[in-house]
Motif scaffolding. Structure first.
Motif, PDB file in Angstrom:
ATOM      1  N   ILE A 178       0.831  -1.205   0.000  1.00  0.00           N
ATOM      2  CA  ILE A 178       0.000   0.000   0.000  1.00  0.00           C
ATOM      3  C   ILE A 178       0.868   1.258   0.000  1.00  0.00           C
ATOM      4  O   ILE A 178       0.605   2.218  -0.736  1.00  0.00           O
ATOM      5  N   MET A 179       1.919   1.260   0.809  1.00  0.00           N
ATOM      6  CA  MET A 179       2.720   2.466   0.993  1.00  0.00           C
ATOM      7  C   MET A 179       3.567   2.836  -0.213  1.00  0.00           C
ATOM      8  O   MET A 179       3.636   4.016  -0.594  1.00  0.00           O
ATOM      9  N   LEU A 180       4.220   1.852  -0.811  1.00  0.00           N
ATOM     10  CA  LEU A 180       5.158   2.165  -1.889  1.00  0.00           C
ATOM     11  C   LEU A 180       4.497   2.876  -3.070  1.00  0.00           C
ATOM     12  O   LEU A 180       5.029   3.888  -3.552  1.00  0.00           O
ATOM     13  N   PRO A 181       3.350   2.392  -3.575  1.00  0.00           N
ATOM     14  CA  PRO A 181       2.705   3.143  -4.669  1.00  0.00           C
ATOM     15  C   PRO A 181       2.296   4.549  -4.250  1.00  0.00           C
ATOM     16  O   PRO A 181       2.391   5.495  -5.050  1.00  0.00           O
ATOM     17  N   MET A 182       1.854   4.705  -2.997  1.00  0.00           N
ATOM     18  CA  MET A 182       1.455   6.028  -2.534  1.00  0.00           C
ATOM     19  C   MET A 182       2.645   6.980  -2.474  1.00  0.00           C
ATOM     20  O   MET A 182       2.524   8.170  -2.816  1.00  0.00           O
ATOM     21  N   LEU A 183       3.790   6.482  -2.051  1.00  0.00           N
ATOM     22  CA  LEU A 183       4.989   7.318  -1.974  1.00  0.00           C
ATOM     23  C   LEU A 183       5.574   7.622  -3.349  1.00  0.00           C
ATOM     24  O   LEU A 183       5.932   8.770  -3.647  1.00  0.00           O
ATOM     25  N   LEU A 184       5.665   6.575  -4.185  1.00  0.00           N
ATOM     26  CA  LEU A 184       6.288   6.742  -5.502  1.00  0.00           C
ATOM     27  C   LEU A 184       5.416   7.534  -6.464  1.00  0.00           C
ATOM     28  O   LEU A 184       5.924   8.227  -7.339  1.00  0.00           O
ATOM     29  N   CYS A 185       4.104   7.413  -6.319  1.00  0.00           N
ATOM     30  CA  CYS A 185       3.183   8.153  -7.194  1.00  0.00           C
ATOM     31  C   CYS A 185       2.783   9.471  -6.533  1.00  0.00           C
ATOM     32  O   CYS A 185       1.594   9.818  -6.438  1.00  0.00           O
ATOM     33  N   SER A 186       3.767  10.205  -6.094  1.00  0.00           N
ATOM     34  CA  SER A 186       3.546  11.511  -5.486  1.00  0.00           C
ATOM     35  C   SER A 186       4.695  12.423  -5.883  1.00  0.00           C
ATOM     36  O   SER A 186       5.703  11.984  -6.433  1.00  0.00           O
ATOM     37  N   ASN A 187       4.535  13.703  -5.581  1.00  0.00           N
ATOM     38  CA  ASN A 187       5.568  14.682  -5.893  1.00  0.00           C
ATOM     39  C   ASN A 187       6.500  14.945  -4.713  1.00  0.00           C
ATOM     40  O   ASN A 187       7.150  15.983  -4.662  1.00  0.00           O
ATOM     41  N   ALA A 188       6.556  13.992  -3.775  1.00  0.00           N
ATOM     42  CA  ALA A 188       7.390  14.192  -2.587  1.00  0.00           C
ATOM     43  C   ALA A 188       8.854  14.348  -2.955  1.00  0.00           C
ATOM     44  O   ALA A 188       9.553  15.224  -2.450  1.00  0.00           O
ATOM     45  N   PHE A 189       9.344  13.486  -3.860  1.00  0.00           N
ATOM     46  CA  PHE A 189      10.755  13.518  -4.232  1.00  0.00           C
ATOM     47  C   PHE A 189      10.974  13.507  -5.737  1.00  0.00           C
ATOM     48  O   PHE A 189      12.057  13.835  -6.218  1.00  0.00           O
TER      49      PHE A 189
END
Length: 236
Positions: free
Chosen positions: A161-172
């Motif tokens: 759940i977490m990895l797609p949410m983190l990677l599909c964001s503009n955080a980094f």
């Protein structure tokens, strides 16, 4: 509810997952960025705050909820007149308060390391964003912890759940040139809404801030509903 809130707050502050994932790791990353990407490091402050809060309110609390269920803590609810929703809200509120404290620790550390400045209004507008997102992620952690029976399964499920949410964001990474499917996931990604809310508070972009709050409130209501509907008192 008040008693449960303070008891859970006291016990949670001693948790080693909290110290490692939500304080030590983000602070280490901030220092590493300062060393290897000095010209860009300050731009990742909002992302580091969002990641720290997300790791605590979703990953750490998932393990805590699973541990409490396996130790029979939830069975005690049957012996009390306290409704389930009040218990979940009380525990989640204490975790959300810790998340707010965490975010300001990471923010202060980043401001000192990168020599940044921030206005008082930005600090004020950060609070409702972090509070709303934290509650939504905590409620989601109750749901996820109810789906699994041991820590290994929980680790795999949480990472899925977490990895797609983190990677599909503009955080980094920027999503501007990402494939269309990734951009679509980013638009419906609660973590991206959280990040945009933090950025809106930082840069006084109040329309973006307000939109993020609204979307996070919808996510909060949905996650609270599914956490109550799927809540498991035991593994039996």
């Amino acid at each position: 509810m008040k008693t449960i809130f303070f008891l859970n707050l006291k016990s949670s502050l001693k948790d080693m997952y909290l110290l490692f994932w939500s304080i030590f790791m983000p602070c280490t990353a901030i220092i590493a960025l300062k060393i290897f990407l000095p010209n860009l490091a300050g731009n990742y402050t909002q992302g580091m705050i969002a990641v720290s809060v997300f790791f605590y309110t979703f990953m750490t609390t998932s393990f805590i909820a699973l541990s409490q269920r396996r130790r029979g803590v939830f069975h005690l609810l049957h012996a009390t007149p306290l409704p389930l929703w009040k218990y979940i809200v009380s525990v989640s509120s204490s975790w959300a308060l810790i998340a707010i404290i965490l975010s300001y620790i990471i923010l202060l550390f980043s401001l000192v390391v990168h020599q940044l400045t921030i206005t008082f209004s930005s600090l004020f507008y950060l609070i409702p964003v972090i509070l709303t997102a934290s509650l939504a992620f905590v409620f989601l952690s109750f749901f996820v912890s109810s789906l699994v029976k041991n820590e290994g399964h929980l680790s795999m499920t949480a990472n899925i759940i977490m990895l797609p949410m983190l990677l599909c964001s503009n955080a980094f990474l920027t999503m501007e040139k990402a494939p269309s499917i990734v951009q679509f996931i980013s638009r419906i990604n609660p973590f991206e809404w959280f990040l945009r809310g933090i950025q809106g508070a930082f840069y006084h972009n109040y329309p973006v801030w307000g939109e993020s709050i609204l979307l996070l409130l919808l996510c909060l209501a949905f996650s609270l509903l599914i956490s109550i509907k799927t809540f498991k008192y035991s593994d039996q």
